[in-house]
Write a protein that holds these residues in place. Sequence first.
Motif, PDB file in Angstrom:
ATOM      1  N   UNK A   1      -7.597 -13.460  -2.748  1.00  0.00           N
ATOM      2  CA  UNK A   1      -7.403 -13.936  -4.452  1.00  0.00           C
ATOM      3  C   UNK A   1      -6.693 -14.746  -4.694  1.00  0.00           C
ATOM      4  N   UNK A   2      -6.614 -15.632  -6.159  1.00  0.00           N
ATOM      5  CA  UNK A   2      -5.762 -16.019  -6.707  1.00  0.00           C
ATOM      6  C   UNK A   2      -4.418 -15.158  -6.861  1.00  0.00           C
ATOM      7  N   UNK A   3      -2.726 -15.820  -6.818  1.00  0.00           N
ATOM      8  CA  UNK A   3      -2.030 -15.544  -7.234  1.00  0.00           C
ATOM      9  C   UNK A   3      -1.558 -15.022  -8.799  1.00  0.00           C
ATOM     10  N   UNK A   4      -1.627 -16.125  -8.776  1.00  0.00           N
ATOM     11  CA  UNK A   4      -1.643 -16.335 -10.576  1.00  0.00           C
ATOM     12  C   UNK A   4       0.487 -17.149 -10.425  1.00  0.00           C
ATOM     13  N   UNK A   5       0.539 -17.592  -9.759  1.00  0.00           N
ATOM     14  CA  UNK A   5       2.254 -17.586 -10.006  1.00  0.00           C
ATOM     15  C   UNK A   5       3.212 -16.215  -9.211  1.00  0.00           C
ATOM     16  N   UNK A   6       2.746 -15.339  -9.062  1.00  0.00           N
ATOM     17  CA  UNK A   6       3.785 -14.275  -8.716  1.00  0.00           C
ATOM     18  C   UNK A   6       3.903 -14.411  -7.615  1.00  0.00           C
ATOM     19  N   UNK A   7       3.178 -14.818  -6.284  1.00  0.00           N
ATOM     20  CA  UNK A   7       3.717 -14.293  -5.240  1.00  0.00           C
ATOM     21  C   UNK A   7       2.476 -13.197  -4.420  1.00  0.00           C
ATOM     22  N   UNK A   8       1.890 -12.381  -4.917  1.00  0.00           N
ATOM     23  CA  UNK A   8       1.838 -11.529  -4.455  1.00  0.00           C
ATOM     24  C   UNK A   8      -0.242 -11.557  -5.095  1.00  0.00           C
ATOM     25  N   UNK A   9      -1.344 -11.032  -4.148  1.00  0.00           N
ATOM     26  CA  UNK A   9      -2.772 -10.653  -4.695  1.00  0.00           C
ATOM     27  C   UNK A   9      -2.808  -9.686  -5.389  1.00  0.00           C
ATOM     28  N   UNK A  10      -3.639  -9.392  -6.192  1.00  0.00           N
ATOM     29  CA  UNK A  10      -3.967  -8.511  -6.724  1.00  0.00           C
ATOM     30  C   UNK A  10      -3.929  -7.250  -6.111  1.00  0.00           C
ATOM     31  N   UNK A  11      -4.715  -7.626  -4.760  1.00  0.00           N
ATOM     32  CA  UNK A  11      -4.368  -6.177  -4.102  1.00  0.00           C
ATOM     33  C   UNK A  11      -3.546  -6.060  -3.376  1.00  0.00           C
ATOM     34  N   UNK A  12      -2.607  -6.997  -2.802  1.00  0.00           N
ATOM     35  CA  UNK A  12      -1.154  -5.830  -2.697  1.00  0.00           C
ATOM     36  C   UNK A  12      -0.476  -5.446  -4.276  1.00  0.00           C
ATOM     37  N   UNK A  13      -1.122  -6.231  -5.445  1.00  0.00           N
ATOM     38  CA  UNK A  13       0.157  -5.540  -6.484  1.00  0.00           C
ATOM     39  C   UNK A  13      -1.009  -4.177  -7.019  1.00  0.00           C
ATOM     40  N   UNK A  14      -1.894  -4.234  -6.979  1.00  0.00           N
ATOM     41  CA  UNK A  14      -2.316  -2.420  -6.620  1.00  0.00           C
ATOM     42  C   UNK A  14      -2.011  -1.791  -5.815  1.00  0.00           C
ATOM     43  N   UNK A  15      -1.962  -2.118  -4.237  1.00  0.00           N
ATOM     44  CA  UNK A  15      -1.360  -1.357  -3.481  1.00  0.00           C
ATOM     45  C   UNK A  15      -0.046  -0.466  -3.851  1.00  0.00           C
ATOM     46  N   UNK A  16       1.147  -1.590  -4.546  1.00  0.00           N
ATOM     47  CA  UNK A  16       2.657  -1.440  -4.956  1.00  0.00           C
ATOM     48  C   UNK A  16       2.927  -0.162  -5.860  1.00  0.00           C
ATOM     49  N   UNK A  17       1.477  -1.151  -7.091  1.00  0.00           N
ATOM     50  CA  UNK A  17       2.143  -0.319  -8.016  1.00  0.00           C
ATOM     51  C   UNK A  17       1.142   1.255  -7.426  1.00  0.00           C
ATOM     52  N   UNK A  18       0.602   1.826  -6.672  1.00  0.00           N
ATOM     53  CA  UNK A  18      -0.240   3.232  -6.227  1.00  0.00           C
ATOM     54  C   UNK A  18       1.306   3.918  -5.462  1.00  0.00           C
ATOM     55  N   UNK A  19       1.249   3.075  -5.033  1.00  0.00           N
ATOM     56  CA  UNK A  19       2.426   3.544  -3.459  1.00  0.00           C
ATOM     57  C   UNK A  19       3.959   4.083  -4.356  1.00  0.00           C
ATOM     58  N   UNK A  20       4.249   2.958  -5.410  1.00  0.00           N
ATOM     59  CA  UNK A  20       4.999   4.143  -6.578  1.00  0.00           C
ATOM     60  C   UNK A  20       5.142   4.703  -7.311  1.00  0.00           C
ATOM     61  N   UNK A  21       3.597   5.255  -7.402  1.00  0.00           N
ATOM     62  CA  UNK A  21       3.175   6.608  -8.801  1.00  0.00           C
ATOM     63  C   UNK A  21       3.681   7.564  -7.554  1.00  0.00           C
ATOM     64  N   UNK A  22       2.565   7.485  -6.259  1.00  0.00           N
ATOM     65  CA  UNK A  22       2.607   9.181  -5.166  1.00  0.00           C
ATOM     66  C   UNK A  22       2.903   8.726  -4.405  1.00  0.00           C
ATOM     67  N   UNK A  23       4.451   8.689  -4.787  1.00  0.00           N
ATOM     68  CA  UNK A  23       5.589   8.524  -3.564  1.00  0.00           C
ATOM     69  C   UNK A  23       5.850   9.239  -2.642  1.00  0.00           C
ATOM     70  N   UNK A  24       6.068   9.330  -0.994  1.00  0.00           N
ATOM     71  CA  UNK A  24       5.796  10.270  -0.121  1.00  0.00           C
ATOM     72  C   UNK A  24       7.921  11.038  -0.068  1.00  0.00           C
ATOM     73  N   UNK A  25       8.514  10.301  -1.224  1.00  0.00           N
ATOM     74  CA  UNK A  25       9.536  10.511  -0.951  1.00  0.00           C
ATOM     75  C   UNK A  25      10.061  11.417  -1.598  1.00  0.00           C
ATOM     76  N   UNK A  26       8.963  11.847  -2.878  1.00  0.00           N
ATOM     77  CA  UNK A  26       9.371  12.457  -3.915  1.00  0.00           C
ATOM     78  C   UNK A  26      10.120  14.070  -3.678  1.00  0.00           C
TER      79      UNK A  26
END
Length: 208
Positions: free
Chosen positions: A29-54
């Motif tokens: 999938x395209x990165x739209x100039x951000x260096x990350x695909x839409x899947x990678x960005x979604x993964x980063x957002x989910x891991x930030x929400x459900x952080x294991x170190x909470x």
Amino acid sequence: MIAMHKVRVGVSLAALVACCGIMSGCMSSPTYGTGKTSGEQLFDDITDIASISAMTPKDKGVTYPARPGLVVPGANDRENLAQPQQSLASKDNPQWVESPEDARKRLADEAEENKHNVNYRSPLAAADSGRNRVSDAEQTAAYRAARQDQQGTYNERRYLVDPPQAYRQVSDPAALNDLGTPESKKEKKRKKDAEAAQQSSTWWKPWQ
């Protein structure tokens, strides 16, 4: 807290598995100039929400000092406290400006108190004395001056709307004194013309 930690770990693992499945189909999938695909960005957002170190408290190592107590005077000084300052915006202040209504009431009360004093002269009576009155001649002169201003019969030009003096001169001064034919003469002439017209119209109509 342990049960909540287990729930968060389970949610994080489930999100990780779901993201891996999504990323497997979105690697191209395209990165739209951000260096990350839409899947990678979604993964980063989910891991930030459900952080294991909470489980680690955010305020760890922060000390909160107790609030200091109130500063109160000593037992011997409580009777000698300074009084609060009085407001200057009060009628009791000698520098307070006296209103015209208060001044007139004060003068009226003063005149009432000294009504039997023959040497007392009230300022209210002095304001209405004859010294402020004008004579009949002065009133007549002021009235004539006001009438001249109203009719525009003054000699010099006073206002911008006034025409120049050259335009205010008539070509025939005698026309200013010509009052025209009196109304009594006009009435007589009208009756005479009516009688003449009636006589001239009946000579050929004898039945009228």
